[in-house]
Each structure stands twice: as C-alpha cells, then as structure tokens.
Scaffold this active site. Sequence first.
Site, mmCIF file in Angstrom:
data_model
loop_
_atom_site.group_PDB
_atom_site.id
_atom_site.type_symbol
_atom_site.label_atom_id
_atom_site.label_comp_id
_atom_site.label_asym_id
_atom_site.label_seq_id
_atom_site.Cartn_x
_atom_site.Cartn_y
_atom_site.Cartn_z
ATOM 1 C CG ASP A 110 14.060 54.898 37.372
ATOM 2 O OD1 ASP A 110 14.449 55.568 38.351
ATOM 3 O OD2 ASP A 110 13.226 55.314 36.553
ATOM 4 C CG HIS A 119 13.571 62.529 46.619
ATOM 5 N ND1 HIS A 119 13.486 63.874 46.363
ATOM 6 C CD2 HIS A 119 13.014 62.363 47.848
ATOM 7 C CE1 HIS A 119 12.918 64.495 47.397
ATOM 8 N NE2 HIS A 119 12.633 63.590 48.316
ATOM 9 C CG ASP A 120 16.363 56.341 41.774
ATOM 10 O OD1 ASP A 120 15.979 56.949 40.756
ATOM 11 O OD2 ASP A 120 16.923 55.234 41.720
ATOM 12 C CG ASP A 160 14.528 79.144 77.892
ATOM 13 O OD1 ASP A 160 15.712 79.176 78.304
ATOM 14 O OD2 ASP A 160 13.670 80.009 78.160
ATOM 15 N N GLY A 218 9.696 54.169 40.089
ATOM 16 C CA GLY A 218 10.466 53.026 40.570
ATOM 17 C C GLY A 218 11.957 53.315 40.705
#
Length: 345
Positions: A80, A72-73, A257, A78
């Site tokens: 950052d 996610h960063d 199951d 980019g």
Amino acid sequence: MKVFMAVCMLAVAVRLAAAIVVPSAAPCALTVGFYNGKCGNVSVESVVYDTVKAFLDADKSKGAALVRLLFHDCFVNGCDGSILLDNSTTNPSPEKFAGANLGIAGLDVIDAVKAKLETACPGVVSCADIVVFAGRDASRYMSNGGVNFDVPAGRLDGIVSSSVDAQNTLPDSKADIGKLIANFAAKGFTPEELVILSGAHSIGKAHCSNFDDRLTAPDSEINADYRDNVLSKTCKSAPNPTLANNIRDIDAATLGDLASYVVPAVGGDYLDNSYYKNNKNNLVLFNSDWALVGSNATLQHVNEYAENGTLWNIDFAQALVKLSKLAMPAGSVRQIRKTCRAINY
Ligand code: HEM
C-alpha cells in the site's frame, strides 16, 4: 460478486478521472500489464525499469534496498506504499520510524519514478505499484536476469502507516525458528517460502545491532573465525556499523582464510542461491538465517536450494509475486497519492 464489480469499476473510473480517493472495501483484481495504454504513449513499466537501472548503475547498493522495500511494504498491512510515508502532524510515527525498518533505503528511486510518471500521466500510477515494480526490477538487475518475472498491478495507496504496526509485524533477525514460521504463516506463507524469501540475504548489508547476538553464539551455530574475526571486529570498529550480508561481499583482507568459502559470482553483490551454501557452512549473519538450518522443517529446503540455483530463481520469483499480492485490510481508504511521501488531502 456484483458489488465487487461495481466498486472495481468505480476505482477504474476514478483513476481515469485522476480523482483521488476510492473509499472502497473491495480492491480490483490485480492484472499483468495493468498500465498498458493508461499513460498516453508512455510505458509505465519501462519508466520504472529505466529509472531503477540508472540508479543501480550508479550505486548497486540500492538494488538490495529496493528488494527489501517491497518486502517491508507488502508485509505490513499489504502492498500500500505505507513504508514510503513521512511523518506529519497527523501521523508523527509512520512505519519507516520502526526499529525493524532500520537501514530502509531506495526511497529516492521511488520518488524519481513517481515524479516522471506524474509528469507523463498525473494520478494514474500508485506508489504501491511502483514499489512492487521497482523491487521486481531490482531483483532482475541484481541477479543478472536470473530472477525475471511478470508481476500483476492495479494496487492503490493506503493512508495508514504506523511504526507500531511495522514493529509488531516484521520479522526479528534475533527470532527463533518457531517465531519465524509463525510470523510468515500469519501472512499465508509456508516454512518453505520462508526459506525461499530469506535467500534475498545473498545481497545487501546489515547493522551490527541486528546481529550482535551472534557474537556470543556457540561454535555449533556459527563459524568461530567468522564470528570472532569478522563480526566481532566489525562491530567494534564504529558505532553500529554495517557489514555485508554475504561473505562474498566482504573484502579479502577481512575474510582471511574464510575466503576459501566464498561462492563466486559475476560482479559481486549478486542475488543467487549462495545464501544457502553459506548457511550450510554456518556463515550467515542473522540468527534468523542460521535458524533455517537448525530445524528439520526448513533444513531440507536449504539443502534443496543450495543444490539448485535455477530452481531458487524460479521459486523466489513466485514468492515475490505472492508477497506482492498481500492486500490492504478490507475497508481501507485507498487513493493514488500525488507524492509517495504524503497522503492526499
Ligand atoms: C526471514 C525474516 C527476515 C528477517 C528477520 C530479516 C531481517 C533483516 C535485517 C535485520 C536486515 C538488515 C537491516 C539493517 O540492519 O540495515 C535485513 C536486510 C535485508 N533484507 Fe531481510 N529479513 C527477513 C526476510 C527478508 C525477505 C523476505 C526479504 C526480501 C524478499 C529480505 C530482503 C533483505 C535485503 C535485500 C536486505 C539488505 C538491504 C540493504 O542492503 O539495503 N529480507 N533483513
């Protein structure tokens, strides 16, 4: 080329002087071992690994959180450190406020690493690099060493963090295959890399609001027992509860199951290719997971990785390195934050 070198050298000089802002358009090339010898006699990567390990020994769920944090960063403008920034008077809605960042965690691990490194060598190690190292180390830990790789460093921290950018950029778990492929292509990733990276969903958990569309999916797209007796029941049990991404990490009583489909792993909650085996059995949580078997462009890769876990370990490592090289837009203001939750003033 000359301009690039000049700016890059400026960045190094600024780092060494422990000054703050590098108003450059061209970042330095990332290198493996970037911090060797830059933090006195302290090994920066060892500090990260030891801290991550201590946190994960105490609470393994942080491993999945750190792998997701890297994704996610890096995916949004980019790598950052923008995912780490808190709201402030000048920026009331940073990335972490986006709906697509629901459940984001592990920031306490990054804070702890940063605090140790700021004590050892102030102003040297960026939060962006810590996120990448921590994601790498968490992958290694969660795969019992199966996913193990060197990652280049030398990133700087950005000062921009917008929930709107994050929402517009991060993939949606309810998206169809066309949207997912386009979303990853926009960042330079192939459909195969979309399949490879989605294997991260062999660990961790998700909120019901991110898979409630699957409660009404047809039998051809989801195992009916899983849909009606696991997903539906979980979603009714509390306001927006969470469920493990991997059926392996659901308790046997709930599974009933379905337990016969569990791909065993050492220690549970294990980063491996079980995701692809589950996917072939229509036992994955998100529509975006199932979508990978619903299209010929991606199904062949699901089959390949279901068969070959060692290949997936290698290819996942490579894809994470590629993710970690996503750069900030040209001209971005860059700095090394003093604390990962706020930009320097
Ligand atoms: C294909 C597009 C993807 C979509 C639509 C997607 C979506 C999601 C969603 C909705 C969650 C659950 C969040 C929550 O409800 O708390 C999640 C969890 C997670 N995702 Fe993804 N994701 C994608 C790709 C990736 C990639 C590329 C990675 C890493 C390489 C990743 C790693 C994870 C991990 C580890 C978790 C569990 C986090 C935790 O338990 O703290 N995902 N993802």
